[in-house]
Design a protein around this motif. Structure first.
Motif, short mmCIF file in Angstrom:
data_model
loop_
_atom_site.label_atom_id
_atom_site.label_comp_id
_atom_site.label_asym_id
_atom_site.label_seq_id
_atom_site.Cartn_x
_atom_site.Cartn_y
_atom_site.Cartn_z
N THR A 99 0.83 -1.20 0.00
CA THR A 99 0.00 0.00 0.00
C THR A 99 0.87 1.25 0.00
OG1 THR A 99 -1.58 -1.24 1.32
CG2 THR A 99 -1.90 1.12 1.19
N PRO A 101 1.67 5.03 1.00
CA PRO A 101 3.07 5.22 0.63
C PRO A 101 3.94 4.14 1.26
CG PRO A 101 2.47 6.68 2.43
CD PRO A 101 1.26 5.87 2.12
N PHE A 102 4.91 3.67 0.50
CA PHE A 102 5.79 2.62 1.03
C PHE A 102 7.23 3.12 0.94
CE2 PHE A 102 4.58 1.89 -3.39
CZ PHE A 102 5.81 2.04 -4.03
N SER A 171 12.87 4.83 10.89
CA SER A 171 11.43 4.65 10.76
C SER A 171 11.12 3.54 9.75
CB SER A 171 10.79 5.99 10.39
OG SER A 171 9.84 5.84 9.38
N ALA A 172 11.89 3.50 8.64
CA ALA A 172 11.67 2.45 7.64
C ALA A 172 11.99 1.08 8.23
CB ALA A 172 12.52 2.72 6.41
N GLN A 175 9.28 0.08 10.68
CA GLN A 175 8.06 -0.32 9.98
C GLN A 175 8.20 -1.69 9.36
OE1 GLN A 175 6.08 2.55 7.32
NE2 GLN A 175 7.21 4.05 8.49
N TRP A 178 8.19 -4.17 12.57
CA TRP A 178 7.01 -4.22 13.44
C TRP A 178 5.69 -3.87 12.73
CZ3 TRP A 178 11.74 -2.71 15.57
CH2 TRP A 178 12.20 -3.53 16.61
N ASP A 180 3.16 -1.41 10.14
CA ASP A 180 2.81 0.00 10.02
C ASP A 180 1.86 0.46 11.11
OD1 ASP A 180 3.16 2.36 8.79
OD2 ASP A 180 1.50 2.11 7.36
N GLU A 181 1.03 -0.48 11.59
CA GLU A 181 -0.02 -0.06 12.53
C GLU A 181 0.54 0.23 13.91
OE1 GLU A 181 -2.25 -2.56 14.75
OE2 GLU A 181 -1.46 -4.42 13.99
N MET A 182 1.79 -0.20 14.15
CA MET A 182 2.37 0.02 15.46
C MET A 182 2.63 1.50 15.67
SD MET A 182 3.33 -2.51 17.52
CE MET A 182 4.53 -3.58 16.81
N ASP A 183 2.53 1.88 16.92
CA ASP A 183 2.59 3.29 17.26
C ASP A 183 3.91 3.55 17.99
OD1 ASP A 183 2.04 5.81 17.88
OD2 ASP A 183 0.51 5.36 19.37
N MET A 184 4.89 4.02 17.25
CA MET A 184 6.21 4.10 17.86
C MET A 184 6.60 5.46 18.39
SD MET A 184 7.68 0.97 15.86
CE MET A 184 6.82 1.55 14.52
#
Lengths: 224, 423
Positions: A99, A101-102, A171-172, A175, A178, A180-184
């Motif tokens: 999906t 942006p990747f 960040s990449a 992601q 872990w 994308d949905e994780m809240d870091m």
């Protein structure tokens, strides 16, 4: 390795092309029509396919490919993260779905996985310098010494090796490991622990320290 | 005040005024007519007397009755036209003074002048008037009473369709995406009202759909430029010529892009939840999802030295949507981890009736009226999207669950009750 990039957004197309060009033989097109011409004439190891094209649907193209019994690997890239689109794409025979942006490094990972899966004859051994990964047996050796890695460390190393010589932002990496949905909260302390452990294990096995920190923004695996 | 009451009140006051004015007018008219009647019969009497005199050249014998009596006295004056007057006169028969109508005129018999006064009792006329007035007042009372009863019974019944329409409008929810379909009524006004309400809700519904589609499309459309930015940042990172300062800028851009992307995805998810685009038909083991989501966050939890306790985790099976249940539990855990101070505790419980997540609070009670609102953030210290709990709440809504927030013993307590459970 031949890759076809089908993406109508010129900037995104150019980025993907540039990022992948150092590892693969890449061609890129912007429209359904151009894509059709390329597919008819050439065979690709992997096709990066955007679903929404100005003159047609990527899914239609996928249908055409599969009807024609082409064996090209396909990864769909789409701005729609709708589960239905994802399932539809995969049902039509796509190998993966990413999906927007990747991260380009993530795309590279997925493409590599598709190619490895399709080329059953060997090609499951990757190496950078004295580090060798057997992706089938999940075995890592440094200077011919086998090293024991945790699941996360293994994923991290594979990610580095496939994207060797590329700067990967924290960040990449987070992601990739872990999801994308994780809240870091932009707090990557725990990532640092994994990198530290991985470095230690490689250094102890006599591989030097191939992982370079880049100004605190990310890391790079330097191939010597 | 109800319309009916208000109408009744105005109606009553107006009726009374009209009836009063009418009665007064009626009284005077009746009075006038009756007096004229008396005068006419008095004139007849005068004519009879005059005819008698002409024929017999002498005064007639007067026979007085209770109702009428005549007196004839010699006089020297001459009255050209007869005088009509009301007054009081002594009635010999009755022996008392009674109200009378009189006619006074002069006659000449054998060269001698006489004055004749014919009096006619007005008692009967007055009695008649009194009777009429009593009747009128009685009628007013009767009409008002019957009006009241009529309004209560019949008019109330006639207004029933109106109250039904009001009830239907009250229960109308835009988000249900079902325009009202109010039926036709016998009364034109109510039919017109229903029709207009139907049209209005249809329009609202269309606008609502357009708005929602817009949110969804806007979020989609934004993904592509965000993808371009992200890819360009990835490319920029590869540039060997930048320095520490540029690295810092790049990192900020990267963080911002990540946030936009998450915001977009969250908005998209909310739009889809509102559209009820998910089907809850997958058998889901809640306990397994909880364990998986905790497992995924082990590093995050360790990094903040949080103690996570899973208590009373029972095997709980629900029919859910596999993607949504992961988001639901993931968001609850993310929220707990984010707002727990270093070294704090998180307690997760799962029973047959509820799932609860308690966590140590860093800065006191949250505003429970706002906590599930979109873009509500308890503090700006944390860099979240402000949509996590709004999504949790919306998923609960769609699933028919209830979520509650409480604050006890320095702990935020989120509890989801599986009431109206889909299984």
């Amino acid at each position: 390795m031949k890759i076809l990039i089908i993406e109508d957004e010129p900037n995104l197309n150019a980025s993907i092309l540039e990022y992948l060009s150092c590892s693969y033989l890449c061609e890129s097109v912007h429209t359904y029509k151009e894509a059709l011409e390329k597919i008819d004439v050439h065979e690709y190891d992997c096709i990066v396919l955007d679903v929404m094209l100005p003159d047609g649907s990527g899914l239609q193209l996928l249908q055409y490919l599969k009807d024609d019994r082409k064996n090209d690997g396909v990864i769909i890239i789409s701005a729609k993260d709708g589960l239905e689109d994802k399932l539809k794409g995969l049902a039509l025979g796509a190998d993966d779905y990413l999906t927007k942006p990747f991260h380009l490094s993530e795309l590279r990972m997925r493409i590599e996985a598709i190619i490895r899966r399709r080329n059953m004859n060997g090609q499951h051994v990757l190496s950078v310098g004295n580090i060798v990964i057997n992706t089938q047996e999940k075995l890592v050796t440094v200077n011919s010494n086998e090293i024991e890695l945790t699941q996360k460390e293994y994923q991290l190393l594979l990610y580095f090796i496939i994207n060797k010589n590329k700067v990967l932002s924290k960040s990449a990496i987070a992601q990739h490991l872990w999801g994308d949905e994780m809240d870091m909260s932009n707090d990557y302390d725990f990532l640092y622990t994994h990198i530290k452990n991985l470095r230690k294990k490689i250094t102890v096995a006599g591989g030097g320290d191939p992982i370079i920190s880049v100004y605190g923004i990310g890391y790079k695996l330097q191939a010597r | 005040m109800r319309l009916l009451t208000k109408y009744n009140r105005i109606n009553m006051v107006l009726s009374i005024i009209i009836f009063l004015i009418g009665s007064v007018l009626f009284y005077f008219m009746l009075h006038y007519v009756l007096i004229r009647q008396l005068d006419k019969s008095l004139r007849g009497e005068q004519q009879e007397i005059e005819e008698y005199i002409q024929q017999h050249k002498q005064l007639p014998e007067i026979e007085n009755t209770k109702e009428q009596w005549t007196s004839i006295k010699p006089t020297t004056v001459n009255i050209a036209t007869a005088i009509k007057q009301s007054g009081e006169s002594y009635n010999e028969e009755k022996g008392r003074i009674v109200p009378v109508r009189q006619r006074i005129f002069t006659i000449v018999v054998n060269g001698k002048g006489y004055m004749a006064i014919i009096s006619k009792s007005q008692i009967e006329t007055d009695d008649l008037l009194k009777l009429i007035i009593v009747l009128v007042v009685g009628m007013i009372a009767l009409i008002l009473l019957s009006n009241n009863i009529l309004n209560r019974k019949i008019v109330h019944k006639m207004w029933l369709p109106f109250y039904k329409t009001v009830d239907d409008i009250k229960s109308y929810r835009v988000s249900s995406q079902q325009p009202l379909q109010l039926g036709k009524e016998n009364i034109d006004e109510f039919s017109a009202l229903n029709e207009s309400v139907n049209e209005m809700t249809t329009r609202i519904d269309q606008d609502y759909v357009i708005l929602k589609t817009f949110t969804e499309n806007a979020a989609h459309e934004m993904q592509t430029p965000v993808a371009v930015i992200r890819s360009k940042v990835d490319m920029l990172l590869q540039n060997p010529e930048w320095n520490e300062k540029s690295a810092e800028y790049l990192q900020k851009i990267e963080e911002a892009v990540h946030k936009i992307s998450r915001l977009n995805q969250s908005l998209l998810l909310l739009a889809k939840l509102e559209n009820r685009q998910f089907i809850f038909d997958e058998t889901t083991y809640l306990n397994q999802v909880i364990n998986k989501k905790i497992e995924e966050r082990v590093e995050l939890i360790h990094a903040k030295q949080i103690h996570l306790h899973s208590k009373n985790i029972v095997e709980k099976v629900v029919l859910f949507h596999s993607h949504l249940i992961e988001i639901l539990i993931g968001n609850l855990l993310n929220n707990a981890i984010r707002y727990t101070p270093v070294g704090g505790d998180i307690v997760v419980r799962l029973t047959e009736q509820y799932l609860s997540v308690y966590n140590t609070s860093a800065n006191g009670k949250l505003d429970e009226t706002k906590i599930f609102q979109r873009f509500y953030k308890a503090s700006d210290l944390f860099d979240g999207t402000g949509l996590g709990l709004a999504i949790v709440k919306e998923i609960c809504n769609v699933a028919g669950y209830t979520i509650q927030y409480a604050y006890n013993d320095g702990q935020h307590q989120f509890t989801i009750y599986f009431t109206d459970d889909k299984i």
